[in-house]
Motif scaffolding. Structure first.
Motif, PDB file in Angstrom:
ATOM      1  N   PRO A 252       0.813  -1.227   0.000  1.00  0.00           N
ATOM      2  CA  PRO A 252       0.000   0.000   0.000  1.00  0.00           C
ATOM      3  C   PRO A 252       0.843   1.273   0.000  1.00  0.00           C
ATOM      4  N   ALA A 253       1.902   1.302   0.800  1.00  0.00           N
ATOM      5  CA  ALA A 253       2.737   2.502   0.858  1.00  0.00           C
ATOM      6  C   ALA A 253       3.441   2.736  -0.465  1.00  0.00           C
ATOM      7  N   ARG A 254       3.994   1.702  -1.045  1.00  0.00           N
ATOM      8  CA  ARG A 254       4.702   1.855  -2.312  1.00  0.00           C
ATOM      9  C   ARG A 254       3.747   2.241  -3.428  1.00  0.00           C
TER      10      ARG A 254
ATOM     11  N   ALA B 117       1.419   8.909  -6.542  1.00  0.00           N
ATOM     12  CA  ALA B 117       1.667  10.339  -6.320  1.00  0.00           C
ATOM     13  C   ALA B 117       2.836  10.824  -7.162  1.00  0.00           C
ATOM     14  N   ALA B 118       3.879  10.018  -7.266  1.00  0.00           N
ATOM     15  CA  ALA B 118       5.044  10.411  -8.062  1.00  0.00           C
ATOM     16  C   ALA B 118       4.666  10.586  -9.524  1.00  0.00           C
ATOM     17  N   LEU B 119       3.849   9.683 -10.062  1.00  0.00           N
ATOM     18  CA  LEU B 119       3.432   9.797 -11.458  1.00  0.00           C
ATOM     19  C   LEU B 119       2.665  11.094 -11.686  1.00  0.00           C
ATOM     20  N   ARG B 120       1.781  11.437 -10.769  1.00  0.00           N
ATOM     21  CA  ARG B 120       1.006  12.674 -10.932  1.00  0.00           C
ATOM     22  C   ARG B 120       1.913  13.902 -10.892  1.00  0.00           C
ATOM     23  N   VAL B 121       2.831  13.926  -9.941  1.00  0.00           N
ATOM     24  CA  VAL B 121       3.700  15.104  -9.793  1.00  0.00           C
ATOM     25  C   VAL B 121       4.688  15.187 -10.947  1.00  0.00           C
ATOM     26  N   PHE B 122       5.291  14.059 -11.334  1.00  0.00           N
ATOM     27  CA  PHE B 122       6.219  14.068 -12.470  1.00  0.00           C
ATOM     28  C   PHE B 122       5.499  14.536 -13.734  1.00  0.00           C
TER      29      PHE B 122
ATOM     30  N   ALA C 105       3.398  14.483   0.320  1.00  0.00           N
ATOM     31  CA  ALA C 105       2.133  15.050   0.777  1.00  0.00           C
ATOM     32  C   ALA C 105       0.953  14.448   0.023  1.00  0.00           C
ATOM     33  N   ARG C 106       1.086  14.289  -1.289  1.00  0.00           N
ATOM     34  CA  ARG C 106      -0.012  13.733  -2.079  1.00  0.00           C
ATOM     35  C   ARG C 106      -0.251  12.261  -1.784  1.00  0.00           C
ATOM     36  N   SER C 107       0.809  11.576  -1.397  1.00  0.00           N
ATOM     37  CA  SER C 107       0.662  10.147  -1.092  1.00  0.00           C
ATOM     38  C   SER C 107       0.161   9.910   0.327  1.00  0.00           C
ATOM     39  N   GLY C 108       0.284  10.948   1.170  1.00  0.00           N
ATOM     40  CA  GLY C 108      -0.095  10.782   2.576  1.00  0.00           C
ATOM     41  C   GLY C 108       0.937  10.013   3.380  1.00  0.00           C
TER      42      GLY C 108
END
Length: 221
Positions: free
Chosen positions: A35-37, A43-48, A63-66
């Motif tokens: 779940p964490a990964r 979140a990384a895909l959205r920000v990238f 922050a986006r991943s919580g």
């Protein structure tokens, strides 16, 4: 961009980012890690995608991943690890997808190398459409240091696997060039699919490309 493959494991030069250099953290139970990964990668895909790799910030991804920044480093070692993990996840999914397509065809008794190759190519291109945000990201000239070299290594491995699918002797220059051309056609189509407006257009491109590949692989006479 890697493509029609039979699952062959991960190349030594393309190991999971959190295992490079012997710096991986101790493994936790899989159920705790997933779940964490997954949240971090989403979140990384959205920000990238929104900011580009260079301008993306770890604080925003966390922050986006919580999930805390410290946990991000524990799982992936930083921004480069996240990017490479996204790439590896895509490659592994594409390998599973194409391997399933090949197994299904062979399960029906089809062993013709061209038919098998074309089935794998179609499965791969359909996977590109399904993962188009990531495909567009990976096609940008804005990735971590060393990524282009890793991608070139994987592309060479992709050509070798396609040669095995088509039963082409790579030791002969003409055979090697033939497979390189076919692989390049698939890679170019993948970039076009990333920019398609809708599923109808994407299906038309997949059908067109598979027709071209069929023509290029047709035996004389």
């Amino acid at each position: 961009m890697s493509g029609t493959v039979e699952s062959a494991g991960t190349e030594a030069a393309c190991r999971r980012p959190d295992r490079q250099g012997g710096t991986a953290p101790p493994e936790a139970p899989t159920g705790q890690l997933r779940p964490a990964r997954g949240a971090l990668l989403d979140a990384a895909l959205r920000v990238f995608t929104e900011r580009g790799y260079t301008d993306a910030g770890l604080a925003e991804i966390a922050a986006r991943s919580g999930i805390r920044v410290g946990s991000l480093f524990q799982h992936y070692g930083g921004k480069r690890g996240l990017y490479l993990a996204l790439w590896e996840e895509f490659r592994e999914e594409q390998e599973r997808r194409t391997a399933a397509a090949l197994a299904s065809l062979r399960g029906r008794g089809v062993e013709d190398p061209v038919a098998v190759f074309l089935a794998g190519a179609r499965a791969y291109l359909e996977g590109v459409w399904d993962n188009r945000p990531l495909v567009r990201l990976l096609d940008q000239d804005d990735g971590p240091a060393g990524f282009d070299a890793l991608r070139r290594q994987w592309d060479r491995a992709w050509v070798r696997r396609n040669a095995r699918l088509l039963k082409v002797d790579e030791r002969q220059r003409t055979g090697r060039v033939r497979v390189i051309v076919l692989t390049t056609v698939i890679g170019g189509a993948a970039r076009e699919l990333g920019d398609c407006a809708d599923g109808t257009e994407a299906r038309e491109i997949v059908d067109e490309v598979c027709g071209i590949l069929g023509h290029l692989t047709a035996r004389p006479g």
